[in-house]
Design an enzyme around this catalytic site. Structure first.
Site, PDB file in Angstrom:
ATOM      1  N   SER A  64      10.230  -8.791  -5.512  1.00 26.52           N
ATOM      2  CA  SER A  64       9.693  -8.399  -6.812  1.00 26.52           C
ATOM      3  C   SER A  64      10.674  -7.557  -7.634  1.00 26.52           C
ATOM      4  O   SER A  64      11.752  -8.008  -7.981  1.00 26.52           O
ATOM      5  CB  SER A  64       8.373  -7.675  -6.578  1.00 26.52           C
ATOM      6  OG  SER A  64       7.723  -7.392  -7.774  1.00 26.52           O
ATOM      7  N   ASP A 281       8.926  -8.638 -14.300  1.00 23.92           N
ATOM      8  CA  ASP A 281       9.681  -8.131 -13.153  1.00 23.92           C
ATOM      9  C   ASP A 281      10.348  -9.314 -12.455  1.00 23.92           C
ATOM     10  O   ASP A 281      10.253 -10.455 -12.912  1.00 23.92           O
ATOM     11  CB  ASP A 281       8.784  -7.314 -12.217  1.00 23.92           C
ATOM     12  CG  ASP A 281       7.709  -8.160 -11.557  1.00 23.92           C
ATOM     13  OD1 ASP A 281       7.428  -9.263 -12.067  1.00 23.92           O
ATOM     14  OD2 ASP A 281       7.132  -7.735 -10.544  1.00 23.92           O
ATOM     15  N   GLU A 377      -2.910  -2.568 -13.281  1.00 26.01           N
ATOM     16  CA  GLU A 377      -2.270  -1.305 -12.934  1.00 26.01           C
ATOM     17  C   GLU A 377      -1.416  -0.907 -14.138  1.00 26.01           C
ATOM     18  O   GLU A 377      -0.990  -1.756 -14.919  1.00 26.01           O
ATOM     19  CB  GLU A 377      -1.374  -1.488 -11.708  1.00 26.01           C
ATOM     20  CG  GLU A 377      -2.147  -1.664 -10.421  1.00 26.01           C
ATOM     21  CD  GLU A 377      -1.235  -1.656  -9.208  1.00 26.01           C
ATOM     22  OE1 GLU A 377      -1.338  -0.723  -8.416  1.00 26.01           O
ATOM     23  OE2 GLU A 377      -0.430  -2.578  -9.052  1.00 26.01           O
ATOM     24  N   SER A 504       2.370   9.277  -0.540  1.00 27.80           N
ATOM     25  CA  SER A 504       3.015   7.989  -0.810  1.00 27.80           C
ATOM     26  C   SER A 504       2.674   7.012   0.308  1.00 27.80           C
ATOM     27  O   SER A 504       2.512   7.410   1.465  1.00 27.80           O
ATOM     28  CB  SER A 504       4.529   8.187  -0.878  1.00 27.80           C
ATOM     29  OG  SER A 504       5.187   6.963  -0.692  1.00 27.80           O
ATOM     30  N   ARG A 511       2.971  12.110  -4.233  1.00 28.73           N
ATOM     31  CA  ARG A 511       3.121  11.858  -5.672  1.00 28.73           C
ATOM     32  C   ARG A 511       2.110  12.709  -6.428  1.00 28.73           C
ATOM     33  O   ARG A 511       0.924  12.727  -6.090  1.00 28.73           O
ATOM     34  CB  ARG A 511       2.918  10.375  -5.968  1.00 28.73           C
ATOM     35  CG  ARG A 511       3.893   9.516  -5.169  1.00 28.73           C
ATOM     36  CD  ARG A 511       4.024   8.103  -5.684  1.00 28.73           C
ATOM     37  NE  ARG A 511       4.777   7.265  -4.760  1.00 28.73           N
ATOM     38  CZ  ARG A 511       6.102   7.289  -4.619  1.00 28.73           C
ATOM     39  NH1 ARG A 511       6.822   8.126  -5.334  1.00 28.73           N
ATOM     40  NH2 ARG A 511       6.712   6.492  -3.764  1.00 28.73           N
TER      41      ARG A 511
END
Length: 542
Positions: A64, A281, A377, A504, A511
């Protein structure tokens, strides 16, 4: 007697000291340590197909948005969705077996646990992105599939969503819910025709510049354009960053992750004020939009913006078609969604919002529970899922006016334009263009729907991320004890404050996300919560 499973595993031995985990994105790491994993994923795919009575399973070789030297693999279920969680665990276990004999023994154990007949048919479709390591890793997968006696369909270069589309189409072929013709050309025909039907003669204003991250999306978009209406009637698309001849340029200074992370256009960008741009992406399963205004200021239109735009349009169509009584629309977000986006959906669009833990599989599952579930997202990965009941209601609905008939026709075309199997950058890109054309909006009007609250995302390296345990869709910490109370106290000191800390999924780090009414307050809140994480997560902390 020879053991083909052990022989295939012996051909691609596991490297010393590497521990593999099948995560949300499958297995993903440096390409040079993936040979053994690929072969074993071939074995798992064959078992999964046999468990599903010979239905097609997909294997996608991609990393990706990761750098060019990485690669990875993920398995695709019969309807194009992601691998079931229990099988993620089985995949992780087989990937970490030390010897070829252990691999063969575990393969037999899985077969016996699920009563899988190893002489029954297994069918597997394989695709890959444009990384230099792809051909070698493909051979490893094929060795596993051949050892397991699977029927193989090698689709060559594909975007990840194209592979998902083909898996779903193969498994629904000849049924009342046939998804499409199970070929790459079938993909272009389906989405090209749906785009034309959804526009209903409306023309998007201006043009769209598409940054393809120097990945597989470039050549596939070029192909898709041949199936779209000519630019005089439809959308004028400028394709940039499409160099797949140099695989080492993949995702470098371009692509959706670069734009989202750096909050700026790729350095190669040459567009003028208010020109619409989007970036895919590396495997074309996520997309973000952006533009520069007349003052040369950069504005990002990310997954939150796409979700609100699409939900608002679907809400309008459902009402105009006279279906509002039987169909409800919901938006699924993670805690990373901007608070202003959540408020806009609830207060302005008057739609339901569900919050799930981070990770596409959670969003997808929650969206499946709704009549129409919109999920994106913030990074631009998402889609819309229509329940079977909803599709049946729409198919049976008799419009009672020309206005209802028109709205119904657009709604049906939009359903066909959306890749319900998985987030698909090319399909989502066309969907956004349809909505903007119908609303007669440019990027400024889209941006003007609400104002994002300033936010800051930070990463705090810790000794052991397992100390941090969250609840309430990862929005509140239950461990270490006492930390959440301190976070709440800091949040209460700023206007429109919100902050959370979560471990994470991939590294020993926590995070921290913070937002507030002003940039200074958001930065200050992020700093203070990060300090709390350091204090509670340091050596010797409970």
């Amino acid at each position: 007697m020879a053991d083909p499973i052990a022989e295939a595993a012996a051909k691609h031995p596991a490297p010393e000291g590497v521990v593999y985990t099948y995560g949300t994105a499958g297995f993903r790491t440096k390409a040079q340590v993936l040979d053994s994993v690929m072969t074993r994923c071939g074995l798992i795919a064959a078992l999964r197909s046999r468990l599903h009575k010979g239905k097609w399973i997909g294997v996608m070789i991609t990393a990706s948005h990761n750098p060019p030297e990485d690669n990875g693999v993920k398995l695709v279920e019969p309807l194009g969705n992601m691998l079931q969680e229990e099988w993620e665990v089985l995949s992780t276990t087989i990937a970490n077996k030390p010897s070829p004999e252990d691999v063969s023994k575990y393969y037999q154990e899985i077969a016996s646990k699920f009563s899988i007949d190893l002489s029954s048919p297994a069918r597997v479709v394989v695709g890959r992105d444009t990384r230099a390591s792809g051909p070698r890793l493909l051979d490893c997968v094929l060795d596993g599939l051949k050892a397991a006696g699977a029927e193989i369909k090698d689709c060559g270069f594909m975007t990840t969503p194209q592979l998902h589309y083909i898996v779903r189409s193969l498994n629904t072929e000849g049924t009342p819910h046939a998804y499409g013709t199970p070929t790459e050309q079938g993909y272009y025909e389906k989405f090209g025709a749906a785009f034309k039907a959804a526009l209903r003669g409306k023309k998007p204003s201006g043009s769209l510049t598409v940054d393809c991250a120097n990945g597989v999306g470039g050549p596939k978009l070029r192909e898709l354009i041949k199936y779209l209406p000519p630019k005089e009637e439809g959308l004028e698309i400028h394709v940039v960053n499409e160099n797949v001849i140099k695989p080492e340029s993949l995702n470098v200074d371009c692509g959706a992750d670069f734009v989202k992370t750096n909050q700026r256009a790729p350095p190669s960008s040459k567009v003028g004020p208010n020109d619409r741009c989007c970036s895919l992406d590396g495997d074309a399963d996520r997309v973000v939009f952006y533009f520069k205004d007349s003052n040369n200021s950069f504005h990002l239109l990310d997954g939150d913006r796409i979700a609100t735009l699409v939900a608002s349009f679907l809400g309008d169509l459902v009402r105009q078609a006279g279906l509002a009584d039987s169909i409800t629309i919901g938006v699924v977000q993670t805690a990373y969604a901007n608070g202003a986006a959540t408020q806009y959906v609830e207060k302005t669009l008057k739609l339901k919002v569900d919050c799930t833990p981070t990770g596409v599989k959670y969003l997808h599952h929650a969206a499946e529970m709704l009549s129409i579930g919109v999920y994106f997202e913030a990074n631009g990965h998402g889609t819309v899922i229509f329940s079977q009941d909803t599709l049946d209601s729409i198919a049976k609905h008799e419009p009672s006016s020309p206005g209802q008939k028109e709205a119904l026709a657009v709604l049906v075309a939009v359903i066909n334009l959306i890749n319900q199997a998985v987030g698909d950058a090319l399909s989502d890109m066309l969907l956004v263009e349809v909505v903007l054309a119908h609303k007669n909006w440019g990027p400024q009007e889209w941006l003007g729907t609400y104002t994002d609250l300033p936010n800051r995302l930070s990463k705090v390296v810790v000794d052991d991320r397992r100390k941090f345990q969250a609840t309430d869709a990862e929005r509140r910490l239950v461990k270490p004890e006492g930390i959440q109370k301190k976070i709440d106290e800091e949040v209460a000191k700023v206007r429109q404050g919100r902050s959370f800390a979560r471990a994470s999924g991939t590294e020993d780090a926590v995070r921290v996300y913070a937002e507030a009414a002003t940039r200074t307050e958001a930065d200050d809140l992020a700093r203070k919560v990060s300090e709390l994480v350091k204090t509670f997560g340091g050596p010797g902390a409970a």
